[in-house]
Design a protein around this motif. Structure first.
Motif, PDB file in Angstrom:
ATOM      1  N   HIS A   5      -6.508   8.032  -3.236  1.00 53.41           N
ATOM      2  CA  HIS A   5      -5.164   7.849  -2.650  1.00 53.41           C
ATOM      3  C   HIS A   5      -5.784   8.310  -1.299  1.00 53.41           C
ATOM      4  O   HIS A   5      -5.392   8.103  -0.212  1.00 53.41           O
ATOM      5  CB  HIS A   5      -4.375   9.385  -3.736  1.00 53.41           C
ATOM      6  CG  HIS A   5      -3.051   9.886  -2.713  1.00 53.41           C
ATOM      7  ND1 HIS A   5      -1.999   8.326  -3.565  1.00 53.41           N
ATOM      8  CD2 HIS A   5      -3.056  10.513  -1.671  1.00 53.41           C
ATOM      9  CE1 HIS A   5      -0.698   9.345  -2.432  1.00 53.41           C
ATOM     10  NE2 HIS A   5      -1.187  10.382  -1.238  1.00 53.41           N
ATOM     11  N   LYS A   6      -6.522   9.555  -1.086  1.00 49.92           N
ATOM     12  CA  LYS A   6      -6.732   9.843  -0.233  1.00 49.92           C
ATOM     13  C   LYS A   6      -7.905   8.855   0.702  1.00 49.92           C
ATOM     14  O   LYS A   6      -7.213   8.261   1.873  1.00 49.92           O
ATOM     15  CB  LYS A   6      -8.158  11.236   0.130  1.00 49.92           C
ATOM     16  CG  LYS A   6      -7.591  12.143  -0.716  1.00 49.92           C
ATOM     17  CD  LYS A   6      -8.118  13.550  -0.828  1.00 49.92           C
ATOM     18  CE  LYS A   6      -8.350  14.581  -1.455  1.00 49.92           C
ATOM     19  NZ  LYS A   6      -9.232  15.519  -1.980  1.00 49.92           N
ATOM     20  N   MET A  35      -0.364  11.523  -9.979  1.00 50.77           N
ATOM     21  CA  MET A  35      -1.317  12.198  -9.831  1.00 50.77           C
ATOM     22  C   MET A  35      -0.902  13.541  -9.273  1.00 50.77           C
ATOM     23  O   MET A  35      -1.873  14.563 -10.181  1.00 50.77           O
ATOM     24  CB  MET A  35      -2.066  11.993  -9.202  1.00 50.77           C
ATOM     25  CG  MET A  35      -1.804  12.178  -7.243  1.00 50.77           C
ATOM     26  SD  MET A  35      -3.500  11.638  -6.426  1.00 50.77           S
ATOM     27  CE  MET A  35      -3.286  12.543  -4.847  1.00 50.77           C
ATOM     28  N   THR A  48       0.933  -1.323   0.110  1.00 48.29           N
ATOM     29  CA  THR A  48       0.159   0.341  -0.146  1.00 48.29           C
ATOM     30  C   THR A  48       0.771   1.338   0.303  1.00 48.29           C
ATOM     31  O   THR A  48       0.082   2.209  -0.600  1.00 48.29           O
ATOM     32  CB  THR A  48      -0.807  -0.026   1.163  1.00 48.29           C
ATOM     33  OG1 THR A  48      -2.059  -1.431   0.704  1.00 48.29           O
ATOM     34  CG2 THR A  48      -1.885   1.057   1.668  1.00 48.29           C
ATOM     35  N   LEU A  93       0.460   4.098  -2.861  1.00 46.89           N
ATOM     36  CA  LEU A  93       0.467   4.872  -2.575  1.00 46.89           C
ATOM     37  C   LEU A  93       1.260   5.837  -3.095  1.00 46.89           C
ATOM     38  O   LEU A  93       1.115   7.667  -3.581  1.00 46.89           O
ATOM     39  CB  LEU A  93       0.016   5.538  -1.380  1.00 46.89           C
ATOM     40  CG  LEU A  93      -1.196   5.211  -0.598  1.00 46.89           C
ATOM     41  CD1 LEU A  93      -0.960   5.224   0.993  1.00 46.89           C
ATOM     42  CD2 LEU A  93      -2.891   5.277  -1.208  1.00 46.89           C
ATOM     43  N   GLY A  96      -4.971   6.012   1.274  1.00 44.53           N
ATOM     44  CA  GLY A  96      -4.490   6.516   2.594  1.00 44.53           C
ATOM     45  C   GLY A  96      -4.777   6.762   4.140  1.00 44.53           C
ATOM     46  O   GLY A  96      -4.521   5.867   4.811  1.00 44.53           O
ATOM     47  N   ALA A 149      -7.654   9.449  -9.637  1.00 46.47           N
ATOM     48  CA  ALA A 149      -6.617   9.802  -8.814  1.00 46.47           C
ATOM     49  C   ALA A 149      -6.924   9.476  -7.049  1.00 46.47           C
ATOM     50  O   ALA A 149      -6.191   9.209  -6.002  1.00 46.47           O
ATOM     51  CB  ALA A 149      -5.652   9.770  -9.411  1.00 46.47           C
ATOM     52  N   PRO A 150      -6.646  11.603  -7.026  1.00 43.52           N
ATOM     53  CA  PRO A 150      -6.855  11.655  -5.826  1.00 43.52           C
ATOM     54  C   PRO A 150      -7.861  11.493  -4.529  1.00 43.52           C
ATOM     55  O   PRO A 150      -7.749  11.336  -3.390  1.00 43.52           O
ATOM     56  CB  PRO A 150      -7.415  13.222  -5.373  1.00 43.52           C
ATOM     57  CG  PRO A 150      -6.795  13.612  -6.985  1.00 43.52           C
ATOM     58  CD  PRO A 150      -6.977  12.129  -8.157  1.00 43.52           C
ATOM     59  N   LEU A 161       0.989   6.466  -7.204  1.00 36.84           N
ATOM     60  CA  LEU A 161      -0.020   6.786  -7.515  1.00 36.84           C
ATOM     61  C   LEU A 161      -0.126   8.843  -7.124  1.00 36.84           C
ATOM     62  O   LEU A 161      -0.343   9.115  -8.025  1.00 36.84           O
ATOM     63  CB  LEU A 161      -1.177   6.814  -6.962  1.00 36.84           C
ATOM     64  CG  LEU A 161      -2.632   7.115  -7.313  1.00 36.84           C
ATOM     65  CD1 LEU A 161      -3.286   7.724  -9.035  1.00 36.84           C
ATOM     66  CD2 LEU A 161      -4.176   6.131  -6.759  1.00 36.84           C
ATOM     67  N   GLY A 162       1.016   9.127  -6.306  1.00 35.11           N
ATOM     68  CA  GLY A 162       0.795  10.670  -6.055  1.00 35.11           C
ATOM     69  C   GLY A 162       2.024  11.073  -6.761  1.00 35.11           C
ATOM     70  O   GLY A 162       1.588  12.141  -7.238  1.00 35.11           O
TER      71      GLY A 162
END
Length: 184
Positions: free
Chosen positions: A52-53, A35, A24, A28, A56, A48-49, A31-32
């Motif tokens: 991600h959130k 994005m 994970t 993350l 997270g 994507a955000p 992905l972060g």
């Protein structure tokens, strides 16, 4: 394999949480990194955000469970072949990994809630802002989040290299224990 750890082996719960957190964190991170360069018309610009959130915040919950589990179910003793400095360095590295994970997760939460809005976790539930609107919090939390993410990934790579060194050079059970393959 037992759920709980023993004096010489990791249990299934600790192994599963270890690898789920590792996968994970790297997911993350990538992905972060991906994005932040998305254009407004990119199909992933809004999703994507959100993903991600959501991941997270679920990771934050998993990390709390992991800390409680580790408190109730300590890790196995170090191998007899481990040198004293290796044991101390491993304890420090694990503490810093936990610190970076929690700092990164909390700073990520603060980025998204600095304007007083809540975060929808996969539209299952919402996590409200605990700060309300705070000027410049988003910018400060963003810097901390980025620094933690890069530091965490760097230290995780060193952690993995140390495990590989134990497996290939020292030929001990360190890596095999975290894979659930230990002979003991």
């Amino acid at each position: 394999m037992e759920l709980r750890s023993t004096h010489s082996r990791y249990g299934l719960a600790q192994i599963a949480m270890h690898w789920l957190v590792a996968i994970t964190v790297f997911g993350l991170f990538f992905l972060g990194d991906y994005m932040v360069d998305l254009g407004y018309y990119d199909p992933w610009y809004r999703s994507a955000p959100h993903v991600h959130k959501s991941i997270g915040l679920l990771l934050l919950l998993l990390m709390v469970v992991r800390l409680v589990w580790r408190w109730l179910n300590p890790a196995p003793a170090p191998l007899a072949s481990h040198r004293q400095w290796e044991v101390k360095l491993a304890h420090i590295a694990h503490a810093v990994l936990y610190l970076l994970i929690f700092t990164g997760l909390v700073s990520g939460y603060l980025i998204s809630t600095a304007d007083g809005s809540s975060i929808a976790v996969f539209d299952w539930f919402e996590v409200p802002s605990v700060t309300g609107q705070v000027k410049q919090l988003e910018e400060l939390a963003g810097k901390v989040h980025r620094w933690c993410a890069w530091s965490l990934v760097g230290l995780a790579v060193l952690h993995a290299l140390a495990a590989i060194k134990h497996h290939v050079v020292d030929r001990d059970e360190t890596l095999r224990r975290m894979l659930g393959l230990s002979a003991r």
